[in-house]
Design an enzyme around this catalytic site. Structure first.
Site, PDB file in Angstrom:
ATOM      1  N   ASP A 230      33.775  46.967  41.016  1.00 46.22           N
ATOM      2  CA  ASP A 230      33.700  46.008  42.117  1.00 46.22           C
ATOM      3  C   ASP A 230      32.296  45.428  42.157  1.00 46.22           C
ATOM      4  OD1 ASP A 230      36.331  46.348  42.992  1.00 46.22           O
ATOM      5  OD2 ASP A 230      35.798  47.978  44.349  1.00 46.22           O
TER       6      ASP A 230
ATOM      7  N   ASP B 107      41.225  41.982  42.937  1.00 52.17           N
ATOM      8  CA  ASP B 107      41.537  42.170  44.355  1.00 52.17           C
ATOM      9  C   ASP B 107      41.745  40.823  45.046  1.00 52.17           C
ATOM     10  OD1 ASP B 107      41.123  44.939  44.013  1.00 52.17           O
ATOM     11  OD2 ASP B 107      38.997  44.758  44.532  1.00 52.17           O
TER      12      ASP B 107
END
Length: 174
Positions: free
Chosen positions: A123, A141
């Site tokens: 991330d 995401d």
């Protein structure tokens, strides 16, 4: 086979492929150019911050001891298989629904790749207000979010199928 693809929701799989490619490219760029936990401010509300997420959304089960890697991988693979089946069943007239599923599929596969290859999800998108940071996320995401939003939009706006089914059923009962 080509006829099945062109006449069903499978014709939108290119969205999944582009999503996966952009997601993996962005993650490998972050890994190649940043140190773990390094943060680069891009705007007063947005950083690139390189982190490893061993859990799921919002780092759910992040510290569960490792079993969650395979649990979330299995769930994402199962969801991907179901989405592929749905895409194959989706008639050519429908456009928004298969586009939504294709975004979700691409995002799911992007994160599954990370879990299998690295044991965690990479991330790096870090939005914040003052000292409050939204949990970091990635392009996969984002694609899942876009797909889910499109699914909700489709549910709220696509009333023609259920209305025509009811009208047809009422007419045949008379």
């Amino acid at each position: 086979m080509l006829n099945v693809v062109s006449q069903t929701g499978l014709r939108f799989l290119w969205i999944s492929v582009v999503t996966i490619a952009l997601d993996l490219w962005s993650k490998y760029e972050v890994m190649a150019t940043m140190d773990l936990y390094e943060s680069i401010q891009l705007a007063p509300f947005f950083n690139f911050t390189y982190v490893h997420n061993y859990g799921a959304a919002f780092s759910f089960l992040h510290g569960a001891g490792g079993w969650q890697r395979w649990f979330f991988t299995a769930i994402a693979i199962a969801v991907s298989v179901v989405i592929l089946w749905w895409l194959k069943q989706t008639p050519k007239q429908q456009k928004l629904l298969p586009v939504a599923f294709s975004f979700i599929l691409g995002g799911a596969i992007g994160n599954v790749y990370d879990r299998i290859a690295h044991g965690y999800v990479i991330d790096f998108l870090d939005f914040y207000v003052n000292d409050w940071h939204w949990p970091a996320f990635n392009l996969a995401d984002s694609a899942i979010f876009v797909g889910a939003a499109l699914l909700i939009w489709d549910m709220l706006t696509n009333k023609s199928d259920s209305a025509s089914d009811t009208t047809t059923q009422s007419a045949s009962e008379k």
